[in-house]
Design an enzyme around this catalytic site. Structure first.
Site, PDB file in Angstrom:
ATOM      1  N   LEU A 225      11.820 -12.205 -14.449  1.00  5.13           N
ATOM      2  CA  LEU A 225      12.482 -12.343 -13.620  1.00  5.13           C
ATOM      3  C   LEU A 225      12.488 -14.043 -12.378  1.00  5.13           C
ATOM      4  CD1 LEU A 225      14.138 -10.330 -11.408  1.00  5.13           C
ATOM      5  CD2 LEU A 225      13.729 -12.382 -10.395  1.00  5.13           C
TER       6      LEU A 225
ATOM      7  N   ASP B 176      16.158 -17.928  -6.844  1.00  8.84           N
ATOM      8  CA  ASP B 176      17.262 -18.772  -6.871  1.00  8.84           C
ATOM      9  C   ASP B 176      16.360 -19.457  -6.601  1.00  8.84           C
ATOM     10  OD1 ASP B 176      17.755 -16.628  -4.747  1.00  8.84           O
ATOM     11  OD2 ASP B 176      17.115 -16.912  -3.168  1.00  8.84           O
TER      12      ASP B 176
END
Ligand code: FRU
Length: 459
Positions: free
Chosen positions: A23, A26
Site C-alpha cells: 500500500l 502520502d
C-alpha cells in the site's frame, strides 16, 4: 535497487507512480537532491492495509522514469515503532534532512507522536537522530506531518494538529540552524472552525502569493463541495513573522475528483513548484474492495503538477516532461465532424480539446466507464463513474468561474486526471470496470462546434 514488480498487474498504472507492491499513501520528502528527483512515500511493503508505514523511496532524472531504492526509514525505534509517518525533506550544506512523525502506540493503547529527524550524506542511506522537541501541552497527540521551508536565514516548520477541544489546526516552529526548534504558536492568524484534524499542511511560496495547502478531516458536504471522505484544499494569503494571514477565509478544494489527498510541494532546480498528491483516500469499505488488492498492491500518486497562482486561483498543470510519454499524436480536428466515436490504439492516452468559444452542453463517455459532461447554463462540469463497491453511478461536480474552454484528459487502465481550463480545476479519480472498452463516445455532436484544437496522444 528493488525489482520493478507488478507493472503487468491487472489495472496497473504505468505513468503514475505506484509502489512496487503493498500500500502506498502520502508523498513524502519531495526534493531535488544530487541532480535527481526524490519521491519518498508512505509505504506498507508487507500488505495492503494501513500498517507498517515505512518511507518508500523512488528516484528519477526526469519525473517520468522511476527507480525504486530501499526504504529510507523503517519503524524500528521506540519513537517510531508504529509507523514512520509523513514529513518532508530539506537540503542544507549538501546533506539531506528528513523530518517525519514517529507514530507510537503506548502500553495503554494511547497514541504518542514524535517529530523526528534523519540525515543523509548521499540521499540513499539515512541516519535517524530521534525526536526533535517536546510538544506543547494544549494539543492532543494528533500532531504530525512536519513540512519545512526556509525564508532568509530562518527555517520554518508547519505541523498538522488538533486542539484539546478537538478542532483541526496547524502549528509553527522556527529554527536558526535546522536542528534547534522553538514553538511559535498557531499558524493561522484566526482559527477557522474547520474540521477535527488538519493533516499534511504545506506552505507554497509562489512568485506573487503564499498558499497554505492542507487536508482537513471532518468537513460536512455542502452542495457539490466536500463530497469525499476527507478534503484537500488551499487558502491564499501571506506568511509573515510566523503567522499566515489569509486574503479571505476561502478554502478552495484543490481537486474536484474522487481521489486526491495529502499533497506535498517542492521547488526543483528549474525554480518550478511541483506538487504530487495521493490518489487514494477513500472510505475504508471502498478501500477494502479495490480489486488490485488481489494482486497485492493498492493506490498510486498523482501526476507531478507544476503550480502557480493566476487571478487568485491555484493553477495546476502536469509538468512539461509528461509530453515525453507521447508515442504518437493524432490531430483529429479535420475529420471530427464525420466520426461518431474514437477508438484508442493503446491502453493509455492523453486527449487535448480546446474550444474557441464556449461549447453547448455535452456529455462524453470514456472507455465505457467515466462520463464527463458540461451544463453550459450553469457552467457545471461533472465527472461520473461506477462505484466498484456499490456498482452505483456517482458524480463529482464543479461550477466553473469562467466558461469552459479547454479539457486535457490523462487516461490509464484504472486512473484518470482531468485538467480543466488550463488547470484552474482538476478532477482525479480511479475506476475499475471489467467491461471497459477502448472507446471515446458522445451522446450528441454539440461539443464539436467551436473546437479549435483536438489531439489524441497515444502514451
Ligand atoms: C495522511 C496521513 C498523515 C499520516 C500518514 C500516515 O494520509 O494520515 O497524516 O502522517 O497518513 O500514513
Amino acid at each position: 535497487m528493488l525489482e520493478e514488480q507488478g507493472k503487468d498487474d491487472k489495472y496497473s498504472v504505468h505513468y503514475h507512480l505506484r509502489a512496487p507492491h503493498g500500500l502506498i499513501n502520502d508523498p513524502n520528502g519531495l526534493v531535488y537532491f544530487n541532480k535527481q528527483y526524490h519521491v519518498f512515500f508512505q509505504w506498507n511493503p508487507e500488505g495492503t492495509t494501513h500498517e507498517n508505514k515505512t518511507w518508500g523511496h523512488a528516484v528519477s532524472d526526469d519525473l517520468i522514469e522511476w527507480d525504486y531504492l530501499e526504504p529510507a526509514l523503517k519503524p524500528t525505534d521506540w519513537f517510531d515503532k508504529n509507523g514512520c509517518y509523513s514529513g518532508s525533506a530539506f537540503e542544507k550544506d549538501g546533506k539531506l534532512y528528513l523530518f517525519y512523525t514517529g507514530n507510537v502506540r503506548n502500553a495503554e493503547g494511547g497514541r504518542e507522536s514524535y517529530q523526528c529527524l534523519a540525515v543523509s550524506e548521499d540521499g540513499v542511506h539515512f541516519e535517524k537522530k530521534g525526536p526533535l522537541f517536546e510538544h506543547p501541552k494544549m494539543y492532543t497527540a494528533h500532531l504530525r506531518d512536519p513540512k519545512i521551508w526556509k525564508e532568509d536565514e530562518t527555517y520554518w516548520m508547519v505541523l498538522g494538529a488538533q486542539t484539546e477541544d478537538l478542532k483541526g489546526t496547524a502549528l509553527v516552529y522556527r529554527s536558526p540552524d535546522i536542528l534547534n526548534w522553538t514553538f511559535e504558536g498557531e499558524f493561522m492568524d484566526a482559527l477557522p472552525d474547520f474540521g477535527y484534524m488538519w493533516e499534511c499542511p504545506d506552505v507554497l511560496k509562489l512568485e506573487n502569493k503564499d498558499v497554505f495547502v492542507f487536508s482537513p478531516q471532518g468537513i460536512e458536504p455542502e452542495g457539490v463541495m466536500y463530497q469525499n471522505i476527507f478534503q484537500t484544499g488551499y487558502v491564499l494569503g501571506q506568511f509573515q513573522d510566523g503567522k499566515f494571514h489569509s486574503d479571505n477565509e476561502d478554502f478552495v478544494e484543490m481537486d474536484r475528483g474522487f481521489e486526491f489527498y495529502a499533497p506535498q510541494s517542492f521547488k526543483d532546480d528549474k525554480g518550478r513548484t511541483i506538487v504530487f498528491g495521493w490518489m487514494g483516500a477513500m472510505p475504508p469499505e471502498e478501500e477494502a474492495a479495490v480489486p488490485t488488492i488481489k494482486d497485492g498492491w493498492i493506490h498510486h500518486l498523482s501526476l507531478p503538477r507544476e503550480v502557480k497562482v493566476q487571478n487568485n486561483r491555484l493553477i495546476q498543470q502536469p509538468v512539461d516532461e509528461l509530453k515525453l510519454l507521447r508515442l504518437q499524436s493524432s490531430d483529429i480536428l479535420g475529420y471530427i465532424s464525420q466520426i461518431e466515436k474514437v477508438r484508442f490504439n493503446t491502453p493509455e492516452q492523453e486527449i487535448e480539446c480546446v474550444w474557441k468559444e464556449e461549447p453547448a452542453s455535452f456529455a462524453w463517455t470514456l472507455r465505457n466507464e467515466v462520463a464527463v459532461s458540461y451544463e453550459a447554463a450553469e457552467k457545471q462540469l461533472t465527472v461520473e463513474r461506477t462505484n466498484w463497491l456499490t456498482s452505483k453511478r456517482e458524480t463529482r461536480s464543479v461550477y466553473l468561474d469562467a466558461p469552459l474552454t479547454a479539457l486535457r484528459v490523462f487516461l490509464e487502465d484504472s486512473s484518470m486526471e482531468l485538467y480543466v481550463n488550463g488547470g484552474r480545476e482538476v478532477f482525479s479519480l480511479r475506476y475499475f470496470n471489467e467491461q471497459r472498452t477502448d472507446l471515446w463516445e458522445w451522446q450528441n455532436d454539440n461539443w464539436k462546434e467551436h473546437v479549435s484544437q483536438l489531439t489524441v496522444h497515444e502514451l
